[in-house]
Scaffold this active site. Sequence first.
Site, mmCIF file in Angstrom:
data_model
loop_
_atom_site.group_PDB
_atom_site.id
_atom_site.type_symbol
_atom_site.label_atom_id
_atom_site.label_comp_id
_atom_site.label_asym_id
_atom_site.label_seq_id
_atom_site.Cartn_x
_atom_site.Cartn_y
_atom_site.Cartn_z
ATOM 1 N N GLY A 31 46.436 -22.099 -9.076
ATOM 2 C CA GLY A 31 45.968 -23.171 -9.939
ATOM 3 C C GLY A 31 47.103 -24.094 -10.343
ATOM 4 N N LEU A 33 47.109 -27.238 -10.015
ATOM 5 C CA LEU A 33 47.283 -27.943 -8.735
ATOM 6 C C LEU A 33 48.059 -29.247 -8.918
ATOM 7 C CD1 LEU A 33 43.822 -27.511 -6.966
ATOM 8 C CD2 LEU A 33 45.774 -25.946 -7.033
ATOM 9 N N HIS A 34 48.898 -29.540 -7.948
ATOM 10 C CA HIS A 34 49.630 -30.801 -7.921
ATOM 11 C C HIS A 34 49.568 -31.344 -6.500
ATOM 12 C CE1 HIS A 34 52.756 -28.473 -6.036
ATOM 13 N NE2 HIS A 34 52.899 -27.714 -7.116
ATOM 14 N N GLU A 35 50.244 -32.466 -6.282
ATOM 15 C CA GLU A 35 50.171 -33.152 -4.989
ATOM 16 C C GLU A 35 50.557 -32.214 -3.832
ATOM 17 O OE1 GLU A 35 48.689 -36.000 -4.530
ATOM 18 O OE2 GLU A 35 49.155 -35.946 -2.379
ATOM 19 N N GLY A 36 51.475 -31.270 -4.092
ATOM 20 C CA GLY A 36 51.872 -30.320 -3.047
ATOM 21 C C GLY A 36 50.672 -29.503 -2.568
ATOM 22 N N HIS A 37 49.879 -28.999 -3.529
ATOM 23 C CA HIS A 37 48.684 -28.237 -3.153
ATOM 24 C C HIS A 37 47.680 -29.128 -2.429
ATOM 25 C CE1 HIS A 37 49.968 -25.922 -6.868
ATOM 26 N NE2 HIS A 37 49.903 -24.960 -5.973
ATOM 27 N N GLN A 154 58.362 -16.548 0.664
ATOM 28 C CA GLN A 154 56.970 -16.085 0.609
ATOM 29 C C GLN A 154 56.295 -16.282 1.963
ATOM 30 O OE1 GLN A 154 54.046 -16.571 -2.755
ATOM 31 N NE2 GLN A 154 53.483 -18.390 -1.637
ATOM 32 N N VAL A 177 56.498 -31.068 -0.698
ATOM 33 C CA VAL A 177 56.235 -32.426 -1.214
ATOM 34 C C VAL A 177 57.186 -32.651 -2.391
ATOM 35 C CG1 VAL A 177 54.504 -33.967 -2.226
ATOM 36 C CG2 VAL A 177 53.827 -32.291 -0.502
ATOM 37 N N SER A 187 54.417 -26.325 -10.117
ATOM 38 C CA SER A 187 53.586 -26.246 -11.328
ATOM 39 C C SER A 187 54.463 -26.047 -12.558
ATOM 40 C CB SER A 187 52.607 -25.087 -11.207
ATOM 41 O OG SER A 187 51.869 -25.222 -10.023
HETATM 42 O O1 PAF Z 1 52.365 -19.373 -3.995
HETATM 43 C C1 PAF Z 1 51.482 -19.014 -4.815
HETATM 44 O O2 PAF Z 1 50.922 -19.809 -5.564
HETATM 45 C C2 PAF Z 1 51.108 -17.541 -4.885
HETATM 46 O O3 PAF Z 1 52.213 -16.735 -4.684
HETATM 47 C C3 PAF Z 1 49.957 -17.150 -3.956
HETATM 48 C C4 PAF Z 1 50.343 -17.319 -2.507
HETATM 49 C C5 PAF Z 1 48.735 -18.004 -4.261
HETATM 50 C C6 PAF Z 1 49.585 -15.689 -4.177
HETATM 51 O O4 PAF Z 1 49.179 -15.460 -5.488
#
Ligand code: PAF
Length: 281
Positions: A31, A33-37, A154, A177, A187
Amino acid sequence: MRVIDSVAQLRAALDPIRRRGGRIGLVPTMGALHEGHLTLIREAARVSDEVVVSVFVNPTQFTDAADLAAYPRDPETDAAMAASAGATVVFAPTPGEVYPAGFSTGIRVGGVSEPWEGTARGAAHFDGVALVVTKLFLMVGADAAWFGRKDAQQVAVVRRLVRDLNIPIEIHAVPTVRDADGLALSSRNVRLSAADRAKALAIPRSLSAAGAAVADGETDADLLTARAHEALRAAGIEPEYWAIVDPDSFAPLTRIETESLAIVAAPVGGVRLIDNELLSP
Ligand code: PAF
């Protein structure tokens, strides 16, 4: 666009699409959310028939309860933003739906999850990421999932997980981004004061300087690391780490002979920032 909070409803919504041979894309998020998402969601929407954006602040990947409590949450705005970028389903389960009473299973990805973020945040961090990502892959049954390269370690952990467990899903990593001034979108940036935000720019600058030096023929990783530490300290930032690593294993490098990754984590004004840049000789 539908907002769904249970696994049963999610499967009921996605089964007909799968039966028709439709492609299901997944963008896992916590959650805020920003432009990257939104870039990830747009990429997914370009090649998928259905785009599921999961919004779940995963408690198992937080090693600090205060960080979990302070994590920004705004479900209505997230749903509206996800829809505007092309999401067809927002999957926003409760912690109890993901981890029902009696939950006892764990997943550990060895090797790549151990250094840097694994050491700084504790092993539980990537254990929690691996667990929730595996659960999301199984719950959604997606053909492909999109992650941001800002969280490069990650991405490497998820790729290892998918290979090791033969999970039939494509993993896409999308370039970071940045704001116009170069700061990687996160975030957590909303918690930076204006002064700390300006100070934080030394982080992307330290990475670009290394990138430029490597493009000019520098191959000495120790020298570049020392220069970056010096530049950050001059800006009043004490990095947790700044290193040059192999982009798949995250093992530290002393010479840059092939494409390598400069990675950094540093606290600025009480906010922990991470960033990275590919170095191409
Ligand atoms: O990068 C994230 O926001 C989190 O680590 C993910 C991949 C949604 C897992 O909770």
